[in-house]
Enzyme design. Structure first.
Site, PDB file in Angstrom:
ATOM      1  CG  HIS A  63      84.420  32.759  11.013  1.00  0.00           C
ATOM      2  ND1 HIS A  63      83.372  32.755  10.107  1.00  0.00           N
ATOM      3  CD2 HIS A  63      84.932  34.003  10.989  1.00  0.00           C
ATOM      4  CE1 HIS A  63      83.267  33.953   9.570  1.00  0.00           C
ATOM      5  NE2 HIS A  63      84.188  34.729  10.072  1.00  0.00           N
ATOM      6  CG  ASP A 100      88.368  28.177   9.262  1.00  0.00           C
ATOM      7  OD1 ASP A 100      87.379  28.729   9.804  1.00  0.00           O
ATOM      8  OD2 ASP A 100      89.109  28.748   8.446  1.00  0.00           O
ATOM      9  CD  GLN A 112      92.054  35.378   9.914  1.00  0.00           C
ATOM     10  OE1 GLN A 112      93.118  35.923   9.661  1.00  0.00           O
ATOM     11  NE2 GLN A 112      90.897  35.917   9.618  1.00  0.00           N
ATOM     12  CE  LYS A 114      89.326  35.596   5.808  1.00  0.00           C
ATOM     13  NZ  LYS A 114      88.692  36.745   6.456  1.00  0.00           N
ATOM     14  CB  CYS A 163      81.974  35.704  12.111  1.00  0.00           C
ATOM     15  SG  CYS A 163      81.521  36.902  10.891  1.00  0.00           S
TER      16      CYS A 163
END
Ligand SMILES: Cc1ncc(COP(=O)(O)O)c(CNc2co[nH]c2=O)c1O
Length: 410
Positions: free
Chosen positions: A124, A200, A203, A226, A368
């Site tokens: 991202h 990261d 998600q 999220k 992104c």
């Protein structure tokens, strides 16, 4: 069948009951941000109604109550992701701030001229761009693990991570494909060469069980918003030794111990990284979000979401006017609830607009990940991303909505 009663769960989320221009809302943009259960909304209201005060132990009751709630939220998040304790948990406003804290607080001071920093091709921008800055300013090389259909190609980890690698930053679950990167292999290889790894988890943490100690990640970042938490919440996890190697990123009050006119010493972990008045209400809401997810069971969330996603993939792949990017329904490894697709000759923006006209919220664009889109040879995609409250009937609505797109662009 779902591992829990989805309809009962949907009743917990007020926004899911609304209509959009007379159409029932079908919210499929969860990779951007999730909806919030009433328990989170109530927790934030109760804070403002009952014990709003600034933290770090003012000598009055409200401040003590607010401090306990704020500091306790760190303990709760630590337990949720398998961290040792609150000293490993820094509250940020989002994933982006977490990556910047590591790139500028650790990367700038440890990546030297001639070193390399390894990313994947599907990072991202919130990870790619900060590390670009570190590479430019420190005269280091950026390397990318090649990806095909959302999967890191065999041999890439071995080839690209070497004795000159100082930092590795890897997307755990792709916000374009829903696929998982081989973080265990990447971390093992990086640690063989003494490199630190930032995962990261924007998600992955909201959608699957993540244990930072089992993973042995040096840093991990994610977005509270999220995972049913309030907007403006995020988390940076760091191993204690890695955080001691990291310079603060946000200087000022709260993050200090002793201040002279010409110098200052820093507060203990994690407060060293939390300069200024924090998002106390957000932390209280995030704590309630963790309670909600733990009550439901993150494994159950992942099971439900994976089943709904597989159902959608099977239907979309049967349609020869729909191009699905990433592994297909027969893919036998873990894949979470993100599907990027395009419909015949329709531009993704038109697809999303036509779907929105039918109450169906998807996202179109480069997500992104502009370099990745160029690799894929597409200007953009339309993306449906699922969460714990989406249903098979909503997948049917998406498929019917796509029929309308095909009619308009036939
Ligand atoms: C893998 C990944 N990393 C970092 C970020 C940045 O998170 P933030 O700082 O909380 O915004 C996102 C957000 N992804 C998306 C935000 O909107 N659509 C998306 O796909 C993401 O999916």
């Amino acid at each position: 069948a779902s591992p829990y009663n989805v309809e009962a769960v949907r009743d917990d989320f007020p926004v899911l009951g609304r209509t959009v221009d007379g159409e029932k809302l079908v919210y499929l943009d969860n990779a951007a941000t999730s909806q919030k259960p009433q328990a989170v909304i109530d927790a934030v209201s109760e804070f403002y109604e009952g014990y709003n005060a600034n933290v770090h132990r003012g000598l009055h009751k409200l401040s003590q109550e607010a401090s306990e709630a704020y500091e306790g939220a760190h303990d709760k998040v630590a337990e949720f992701i398998g961290a040792d304790g609150r000293e490993n948990i820094i509250f940020t406003s989002n994933t982006t701030e977490g990556v910047n804290t590591v790139a500028f607080g650790w990367g700038m001071h440890h990546v030297e001229e001639g070193d390399n920093i390894v990313l994947t091709q599907m990072e991202h921008h919130s990870s790619l761009v900060p590390w670009q800055q570190v590479a430019k300013r420190n005269d280091a090389e950026l390397r990318f693990l090649e990806v095909e259909e959302g999967l890191v190609k065999d041999g890439e980890v071995e080839e690209k991570i070497d004795e000159d690698t100082t930092a590795v930053s890897v997307i755990h679950m792709s916000n374009v494909f829903g696929t998982f990167a081989p973080v265990d292999e990447i971390i093992d290889r990086a640690h063989e060469h003494g490199a630190r790894v930032l995962v990261d988890g924007a998600q992955s943490v909201p959608h699957a069980s993540v244990n930072v100690n089992e993973m042995d990640a040096d840093f991990l970042v994610t977005s509270g918003h999220k995972m049913c938490g309030p907007t403006g919440t995020g988390v940076l996890y760091g191993k204690t030794d890695a955080l001691h190697e990291t310079e603060p990123y946000r200087y000022g009050g709260e993050m200090i111990k002793i201040v002279e006119y010409d110098d200052a010493t820093w507060a203990d972990l994690p407060w060293k990284f939390e300069g200024g008045t924090p998002n106390i209400a957000g932390a209280v809401g995030l704590s309630a979000a963790v309670d909600y997810l733990e009550e439901l069971g993150v494994e159950n969330v992942h099971e439900h979401e994976s089943a709904v996603t597989r159902y959608a993939l099977e239907l979309l792949e049967d349609d020869d006017e729909v191009t699905v990017y990433g592994p297909h329904a027969d893919y036998d490894k873990e894949r979470a609830g993100v599907i990027s697709f395009n419909v015949s000759d329709a531009h993704p923006h038109d697809s999303s607009q036509l779907l929105s006209d039918q109450g169906i919220a998807t996202r179109s664009g480069h997500h992104c990940a502009q370099p990745l889109m160029r690799e894929m040879g597409v200007p953009a995609t339309t993306r449906a991303s699922f969460y714990l409250y989406n249903t098979y009937e909503e997948v049917d609505a998406l498929v019917e909505g796509i029929e309308t797109v095909k009619e308009v662009f036939a």
